[in-house]
Write an enzyme that holds these catalytic residues in place. Structure first.
Site, PDB file in Angstrom:
ATOM      1  N   ARG A 125     -10.447  -1.883  -3.858  1.00  0.00           N
ATOM      2  CA  ARG A 125      -9.129  -1.400  -4.289  1.00  0.00           C
ATOM      3  C   ARG A 125      -8.661  -0.208  -3.454  1.00  0.00           C
ATOM      4  O   ARG A 125      -7.490   0.131  -3.430  1.00  0.00           O
ATOM      5  CB  ARG A 125      -9.157  -1.045  -5.782  1.00  0.00           C
ATOM      6  CG  ARG A 125      -7.841  -0.518  -6.325  1.00  0.00           C
ATOM      7  CD  ARG A 125      -7.685  -0.672  -7.835  1.00  0.00           C
ATOM      8  NE  ARG A 125      -8.891  -0.411  -8.585  1.00  0.00           N
ATOM      9  CZ  ARG A 125      -9.416   0.796  -8.797  1.00  0.00           C
ATOM     10  NH1 ARG A 125      -8.847   1.876  -8.318  1.00  0.00           N
ATOM     11  NH2 ARG A 125     -10.518   0.915  -9.509  1.00  0.00           N
ATOM     12  N   TYR A 171      19.304  -4.571  -3.301  1.00  0.00           N
ATOM     13  CA  TYR A 171      18.503  -5.727  -3.727  1.00  0.00           C
ATOM     14  C   TYR A 171      18.655  -5.953  -5.232  1.00  0.00           C
ATOM     15  O   TYR A 171      18.699  -5.012  -6.009  1.00  0.00           O
ATOM     16  CB  TYR A 171      17.037  -5.480  -3.345  1.00  0.00           C
ATOM     17  CG  TYR A 171      16.146  -6.622  -3.697  1.00  0.00           C
ATOM     18  CD1 TYR A 171      16.376  -7.884  -3.178  1.00  0.00           C
ATOM     19  CD2 TYR A 171      15.075  -6.451  -4.570  1.00  0.00           C
ATOM     20  CE1 TYR A 171      15.555  -8.943  -3.507  1.00  0.00           C
ATOM     21  CE2 TYR A 171      14.241  -7.510  -4.897  1.00  0.00           C
ATOM     22  CZ  TYR A 171      14.489  -8.754  -4.365  1.00  0.00           C
ATOM     23  OH  TYR A 171      13.693  -9.807  -4.702  1.00  0.00           O
ATOM     24  N   ASP A 210      15.482   1.175   2.869  1.00  0.00           N
ATOM     25  CA  ASP A 210      14.965  -0.186   2.781  1.00  0.00           C
ATOM     26  C   ASP A 210      15.331  -0.893   4.083  1.00  0.00           C
ATOM     27  O   ASP A 210      16.500  -1.185   4.345  1.00  0.00           O
ATOM     28  CB  ASP A 210      15.555  -0.909   1.562  1.00  0.00           C
ATOM     29  CG  ASP A 210      14.945  -2.298   1.355  1.00  0.00           C
ATOM     30  OD1 ASP A 210      14.608  -2.952   2.370  1.00  0.00           O
ATOM     31  OD2 ASP A 210      14.840  -2.737   0.201  1.00  0.00           O
ATOM     32  N   LYS A 243       9.925 -11.052   4.118  1.00  0.00           N
ATOM     33  CA  LYS A 243      11.084 -11.668   4.768  1.00  0.00           C
ATOM     34  C   LYS A 243      10.801 -11.825   6.269  1.00  0.00           C
ATOM     35  O   LYS A 243       9.876 -12.523   6.624  1.00  0.00           O
ATOM     36  CB  LYS A 243      12.326 -10.825   4.479  1.00  0.00           C
ATOM     37  CG  LYS A 243      12.470 -10.417   2.995  1.00  0.00           C
ATOM     38  CD  LYS A 243      12.808 -11.583   2.093  1.00  0.00           C
ATOM     39  CE  LYS A 243      12.707 -11.254   0.595  1.00  0.00           C
ATOM     40  NZ  LYS A 243      13.439 -10.091   0.125  1.00  0.00           N
TER      41      LYS A 243
HETATM   42  C1  LIG Z   1      13.181  -9.276  -0.997  1.00  0.00           C
HETATM   43  C2  LIG Z   1      13.612  -7.858  -0.961  1.00  0.00           C
HETATM   44  C3  LIG Z   1      12.911  -6.874  -1.651  1.00  0.00           C
HETATM   45  C4  LIG Z   1      11.731  -7.208  -2.549  1.00  0.00           C
HETATM   46  O1  LIG Z   1      10.663  -7.729  -1.813  1.00  0.00           O
HETATM   47  P1  LIG Z   1       9.537  -8.680  -2.437  1.00  0.00           P
HETATM   48  O2  LIG Z   1       8.597  -8.843  -1.309  1.00  0.00           O
HETATM   49  O3  LIG Z   1      10.217  -9.926  -2.889  1.00  0.00           O
HETATM   50  O4  LIG Z   1       8.952  -7.928  -3.597  1.00  0.00           O
HETATM   51  C5  LIG Z   1      13.333  -5.564  -1.537  1.00  0.00           C
HETATM   52  N1  LIG Z   1      14.403  -5.231  -0.787  1.00  0.00           N
HETATM   53  C6  LIG Z   1      15.112  -6.149  -0.126  1.00  0.00           C
HETATM   54  C7  LIG Z   1      16.296  -5.729   0.675  1.00  0.00           C
HETATM   55  C8  LIG Z   1      14.749  -7.493  -0.189  1.00  0.00           C
HETATM   56  O5  LIG Z   1      15.473  -8.402   0.457  1.00  0.00           O
END
Ligand SMILES: *Cc1c(COP(=O)(O)O)cnc(C)c1O
Length: 386
Positions: free
Chosen positions: A53, A109, A178, A203
């Protein structure tokens, strides 16, 4: 901490990101280590690996790689998480205290409103404002943390990271960006002044639609230490296989994001010619309202194109008629996907709003498929011959 690759081009850095020094008879990228515990003689304080962990060699390698890409030439530390939301929540919950104020985007998001409610139950105050026109900058008085998402998902608005960071720092607030949509090859928030770059690696970073992953990167060791402690205490950790898969895929990140950005622009140009397509957005289009600010801080404009079709039924017929674009959520993968974003109910978008993620296919094939699907959706037999 690492400063590897400061003088290299982006493709070279991506191909070699996070690799250990060459060692005879060892692989260039060591495979995942599956271990709940490690041999641990004596004192634990200096042990690099003790219990699963707390650390894993596949995280260490991936974290080094991400730090090199997000902050070439300037030492930075990355902390990986099992999803983008795990990284988001780690930053917000580990760095904010009851009574403090966070400024979030109103159009970020889709899970952010729920994150906001969670923060509020913990006594953190939250204000929101749109990404466009740097509107969040007008709400910074008393803020402890400014959270930006640029380009925003799914609306593709852009804010000026340098300008907002200066305003936030003048008031003593931290800035987190982000960086999911841009990837570190598209935008480097730390170089633009932000304290933290946070992303869903699910992504475009991992890029193959088979891994969930998140990370936060910072040049401030004390922030990295807080995030690492949070991860150990909460116990939300990335699996070694996922870490290794994502690291393996980084070698082609520059190829993928270049091709996807080129394809997205080609697709956006083709969609621009269609009268039934409204509200077309892509930050790489010169006439896009976000283009000027995006061009000042992005190197590549990403793979997402968003637009509106006349109504829900047309959008559904369009998505069903596509052959090369899967009707699926998420974005950034090598295979194109699209969805009617309104089906989730979380985004303030019209019923006919489509978020299209452009993959690495041949652009002519994609454009032909999109044109044909639009003709089918609109029932225009004449158009089908185009
Ligand atoms: C998909 C996404 C997230 C969340 O990510 P996960 O890997 O699905 O938890 C956060 N911010 C943005 C801009 C996203 O497109």
């Amino acid at each position: 901490m690492t400063t590897n690759g400061a003088g290299w081009g982006e493709g070279t850095r991506a191909a070699r990101a996070g690799l250990p020094e060459a060692e005879p008879y060892q692989p260039s990228l060591p495979g995942p280590v599956f271990a709940a515990h490690y041999h641990l003689p004596g004192e634990v304080a200096d042990a690099p690996y003790s219990y699963g962990r707390m650390g894993n060699p596949a995280w260490t390698a991936l974290e080094r790689a991400i730090a090199e890409l997000e902050s070439p030439g300037d030492p930075a530390e990355a902390v990986v998480f099992p999803s983008g939301l795990a990284a988001t929540n780690a930053v917000l919950l580990a760095l904010l205290r009851p009574g403090q104020l966070a400024v979030l985007p109103a159009d970020g998001y889709q899970a952010l409103p729920r994150v906001r409610r969670r923060l509020e139950t913990f006594g953190v105050a939250v204000r929101t404002a749109p990404t466009a026109d740097d509107a969040q900058g007008r709400h910074l008085d008393g803020a402890r943390l400014l959270w930006l998402e640029t380009p925003s998902n799914p609306g593709l608005d852009v804010c000026d990271i340098r300008r907002l960071t200066r305003a936030a720092h003048d008031r003593g607030a931290l800035v987190a960006v982000d960086n999911t949509l841009a990837t570190p090859l598209g935008q480097r928030p730390l170089e633009l002044g932000a304290d933290l770059s946070v992303a869903s690696g699910t992504k475009a970073l991992a890029g193959h639609g088979d891994v969930l992953l998140g990370y936060a990167v910072t040049r401030r060791p004390e922030l990295a230490a807080e995030l690492r402690a949070w991860r150990t205490e909460v116990g939300a950790i990335l699996g070694p296989m996922e870490a290794w898969l994502a690291h393996r895929g980084l070698a082609t990140l520059h190829l993928r994001v270049d091709r996807q950005a080129e394809n997205a622009l080609a697709v956006a140009r083709a969609l621009r010619e269609r009268p039934e397509v409204r509200g077309l957005r892509h930050p790489g289009l010169p006439e896009d309202p976000a283009h000027a600010v995006a061009a000042g801080q992005m190197r590549r404009f990403g793979c997402v194109v968003s637009f509106e079709l006349p109504d829900r039924a047309v959008a559904e017929r369009f998505l069903a008629a596509l052959r090369l674009v899967d009707d699926a959520t998420s974005f950034g993968g090598v295979r194109s996907t699209a969805e009617r974003r309104g089906r989730w109910g979380g985004d303030p978008v019209p019923e006919g709003f489509v978020r299209l993620s452009v993959g690495v296919e041949d652009p002519a094939d994609l454009v032909a498929d999109l044109r044909r699907a639009l003709d089918t959706a609109l029932g225009s037999g004449a158009g089908a011959a185009r």
